[in-house]
Design a protein around this motif. Sequence first.
Motif, PDB file in Angstrom:
ATOM      1  N   GLN A   6     -15.933  49.596 -38.595  1.00 14.77           N
ATOM      2  CA  GLN A   6     -15.711  50.764 -39.437  1.00 14.77           C
ATOM      3  C   GLN A   6     -14.934  50.397 -40.705  1.00 14.77           C
ATOM      4  O   GLN A   6     -15.201  50.928 -41.787  1.00 14.77           O
ATOM      5  CB  GLN A   6     -14.945  51.843 -38.658  1.00 14.77           C
ATOM      6  N   SER A   7     -13.985  49.482 -40.577  1.00 15.48           N
ATOM      7  CA  SER A   7     -13.181  49.088 -41.730  1.00 15.48           C
ATOM      8  C   SER A   7     -13.922  48.168 -42.679  1.00 15.48           C
ATOM      9  O   SER A   7     -13.465  47.917 -43.795  1.00 15.48           O
ATOM     10  CB  SER A   7     -11.900  48.388 -41.257  1.00 15.48           C
ATOM     11  N   SER A   8     -15.080  47.663 -42.232  1.00 10.33           N
ATOM     12  CA  SER A   8     -15.794  46.668 -43.031  1.00 10.33           C
ATOM     13  C   SER A   8     -16.788  47.274 -44.010  1.00 10.33           C
ATOM     14  O   SER A   8     -17.461  46.538 -44.737  1.00 10.33           O
ATOM     15  CB  SER A   8     -16.537  45.695 -42.101  1.00 10.33           C
ATOM     16  N   LYS A   9     -16.886  48.605 -44.065  1.00  5.63           N
ATOM     17  CA  LYS A   9     -17.813  49.229 -45.009  1.00  5.63           C
ATOM     18  C   LYS A   9     -17.400  48.876 -46.442  1.00  5.63           C
ATOM     19  O   LYS A   9     -16.231  48.976 -46.800  1.00  5.63           O
ATOM     20  CB  LYS A   9     -17.841  50.743 -44.808  1.00  5.63           C
ATOM     21  N   SER A  10     -18.368  48.476 -47.248  1.00  2.00           N
ATOM     22  CA  SER A  10     -18.055  48.000 -48.594  1.00  2.00           C
ATOM     23  C   SER A  10     -17.677  49.125 -49.552  1.00  2.00           C
ATOM     24  O   SER A  10     -17.102  48.867 -50.614  1.00  2.00           O
ATOM     25  CB  SER A  10     -19.239  47.210 -49.167  1.00  2.00           C
TER      26      SER A  10
ATOM     27  N   LEU B 165      -4.972  53.977 -47.560  1.00  5.08           N
ATOM     28  CA  LEU B 165      -5.651  52.789 -48.078  1.00  5.08           C
ATOM     29  C   LEU B 165      -4.851  51.532 -47.728  1.00  5.08           C
ATOM     30  O   LEU B 165      -5.400  50.546 -47.226  1.00  5.08           O
ATOM     31  CB  LEU B 165      -5.824  52.913 -49.594  1.00  5.08           C
ATOM     32  N   ALA B 166      -3.539  51.578 -47.992  1.00  2.00           N
ATOM     33  CA  ALA B 166      -2.694  50.425 -47.670  1.00  2.00           C
ATOM     34  C   ALA B 166      -2.732  50.128 -46.181  1.00  2.00           C
ATOM     35  O   ALA B 166      -2.818  48.963 -45.765  1.00  2.00           O
ATOM     36  CB  ALA B 166      -1.267  50.683 -48.129  1.00  2.00           C
ATOM     37  N   SER B 167      -2.690  51.172 -45.355  1.00  2.12           N
ATOM     38  CA  SER B 167      -2.692  50.980 -43.903  1.00  2.12           C
ATOM     39  C   SER B 167      -3.974  50.320 -43.432  1.00  2.12           C
ATOM     40  O   SER B 167      -3.943  49.426 -42.572  1.00  2.12           O
ATOM     41  CB  SER B 167      -2.507  52.332 -43.193  1.00  2.12           C
ATOM     42  N   GLN B 168      -5.111  50.735 -43.991  1.00  6.31           N
ATOM     43  CA  GLN B 168      -6.366  50.124 -43.565  1.00  6.31           C
ATOM     44  C   GLN B 168      -6.413  48.640 -43.915  1.00  6.31           C
ATOM     45  O   GLN B 168      -6.819  47.800 -43.104  1.00  6.31           O
ATOM     46  CB  GLN B 168      -7.570  50.823 -44.202  1.00  6.31           C
ATOM     47  N   GLN B 169      -5.994  48.311 -45.130  1.00  5.62           N
ATOM     48  CA  GLN B 169      -6.039  46.913 -45.547  1.00  5.62           C
ATOM     49  C   GLN B 169      -5.084  46.054 -44.715  1.00  5.62           C
ATOM     50  O   GLN B 169      -5.433  44.948 -44.276  1.00  5.62           O
ATOM     51  CB  GLN B 169      -5.699  46.794 -47.035  1.00  5.62           C
TER      52      GLN B 169
ATOM     53  N   ILE C 286     -15.192  48.784 -52.613  1.00  2.22           N
ATOM     54  CA  ILE C 286     -15.102  49.863 -53.598  1.00  2.22           C
ATOM     55  C   ILE C 286     -14.382  51.052 -52.985  1.00  2.22           C
ATOM     56  O   ILE C 286     -14.741  51.519 -51.898  1.00  2.22           O
ATOM     57  CB  ILE C 286     -16.502  50.277 -54.085  1.00  2.22           C
ATOM     58  N   TRP C 287     -13.368  51.534 -53.671  1.00  7.91           N
ATOM     59  CA  TRP C 287     -12.653  52.750 -53.271  1.00  7.91           C
ATOM     60  C   TRP C 287     -13.268  53.913 -54.046  1.00  7.91           C
ATOM     61  O   TRP C 287     -13.072  54.065 -55.232  1.00  7.91           O
ATOM     62  CB  TRP C 287     -11.169  52.583 -53.565  1.00  7.91           C
ATOM     63  N   ASP C 288     -14.046  54.721 -53.357  1.00  9.85           N
ATOM     64  CA  ASP C 288     -14.768  55.837 -53.965  1.00  9.85           C
ATOM     65  C   ASP C 288     -13.826  57.031 -54.116  1.00  9.85           C
ATOM     66  O   ASP C 288     -13.376  57.609 -53.136  1.00  9.85           O
ATOM     67  CB  ASP C 288     -15.971  56.208 -53.089  1.00  9.85           C
TER      68      ASP C 288
ATOM     69  N   TYR D  73     -11.350  49.255 -57.266  1.00  5.76           N
ATOM     70  CA  TYR D  73     -11.767  48.098 -56.480  1.00  5.76           C
ATOM     71  C   TYR D  73     -10.607  47.563 -55.640  1.00  5.76           C
ATOM     72  O   TYR D  73      -9.483  47.430 -56.149  1.00  5.76           O
ATOM     73  CB  TYR D  73     -12.244  46.958 -57.388  1.00  5.76           C
ATOM     74  N   ASN D  74     -10.871  47.278 -54.389  1.00  5.01           N
ATOM     75  CA  ASN D  74      -9.965  46.493 -53.582  1.00  5.01           C
ATOM     76  C   ASN D  74     -10.440  45.044 -53.681  1.00  5.01           C
ATOM     77  O   ASN D  74     -11.405  44.644 -53.025  1.00  5.01           O
ATOM     78  CB  ASN D  74      -9.977  46.958 -52.118  1.00  5.01           C
ATOM     79  N   MET D  75      -9.791  44.287 -54.552  1.00 10.06           N
ATOM     80  CA  MET D  75     -10.156  42.896 -54.774  1.00 10.06           C
ATOM     81  C   MET D  75      -9.449  42.040 -53.720  1.00 10.06           C
ATOM     82  O   MET D  75      -8.227  42.023 -53.640  1.00 10.06           O
ATOM     83  CB  MET D  75      -9.749  42.456 -56.175  1.00 10.06           C
ATOM     84  N   ILE D  76     -10.232  41.363 -52.917  1.00  8.04           N
ATOM     85  CA  ILE D  76      -9.699  40.626 -51.776  1.00  8.04           C
ATOM     86  C   ILE D  76      -9.769  39.133 -52.042  1.00  8.04           C
ATOM     87  O   ILE D  76     -10.864  38.583 -52.233  1.00  8.04           O
ATOM     88  CB  ILE D  76     -10.472  41.001 -50.487  1.00  8.04           C
ATOM     89  N   PHE D  77      -8.620  38.512 -52.086  1.00  2.54           N
ATOM     90  CA  PHE D  77      -8.509  37.080 -52.349  1.00  2.54           C
ATOM     91  C   PHE D  77      -7.918  36.391 -51.122  1.00  2.54           C
ATOM     92  O   PHE D  77      -7.365  37.028 -50.227  1.00  2.54           O
ATOM     93  CB  PHE D  77      -7.619  36.828 -53.574  1.00  2.54           C
ATOM     94  N   ARG D  78      -8.052  35.059 -51.114  1.00  6.12           N
ATOM     95  CA  ARG D  78      -7.511  34.306 -49.989  1.00  6.12           C
ATOM     96  C   ARG D  78      -6.948  32.979 -50.475  1.00  6.12           C
ATOM     97  O   ARG D  78      -7.514  32.324 -51.371  1.00  6.12           O
ATOM     98  CB  ARG D  78      -8.601  34.052 -48.943  1.00  6.12           C
TER      99      ARG D  78
END
Length: 314
Positions: A61-65, A88-92, A280-282, A307-312
Amino acid sequence: MTQAALDSTRITFDCTNCRATTDAFTGTMREAQRLCRNCVAKRKDMRPRELNDLTGAEWAQSSKSVQEFPDTRSEKQRLHGAAYPQSLASQQIAKYTMKGQTVLDPFAGVGTTLDACVELGRNGVGIELNDQYRELALADLPKDGTQVLISGDSLHLNELVKPDSVDMVMTSPPYGALLKHVKGAFGYKWQEHSRIAPIRNPLPYSDDSRDLGNMPYAEYLTAITQVMGNTMMVMKSGAYAVWVVKDFRASKEKIPFVPFHMHIADCAAEAGLKLWDIQIWDQTRFRPLVCLGYPSKNYYHNIGHSYNMIFRKP
């Protein structure tokens, strides 16, 4: 076949999943897998968790783009003007950490990331330059040492946080000077033909020259690159970083579209972070449509997403 013959084809064993003593006919799948009736075909996944505490269903569920989040704001978030929802912060944070791990927000603001850490049982570290925002954040945080809010400048973050001590970065960079470009005159040029009430843009965060939000755009991106490099130094190997950003328009400079999320990706690459994913945060449901450019030949879309830009860290 007699009962004695049937019994001779059975084998008794302890279920490898729940350890209950059971039996099965020899040569069957249950016997081969050493599972009881309750566990066969619905065995609990016993593989070790390497990233988070989510179940498979929660992971999916959390993986929806494309994601929506409730647009509920606390009073302190309204005073800030550009804070993302705590949901939003909690999900990430739930996706990229486990309970007890440490999350860093180099632009803590009024403490939304740290509030999410409290909710999820994570340790939070925030850096904030603005005294007013820091006081608002501290008022809601527990005094048990799990949440640390440092008064300081993220350009010197590596001097404030121990190297290799952070499991995740969750933040959104300051927007103050950038949002000065998004003037109401652009969005509401033809307001006399509209019943839509004007929306107040977020104000600059401070008058402090160290505040990134007050810098010219080129200097701002250089500073963001430095902050990202500093986060690299304090992140553990393989740790994730989520930066929440939004594109904008610079109408006064006659720049119809500034792809801020792309520039952030360039800054991250220069700092050594790897672009891992984009979500994408709609926000469309929570933003009224306005007539941009109407009725001229200049047609603009409403920017209703971030956008939630995810880096590693490699």
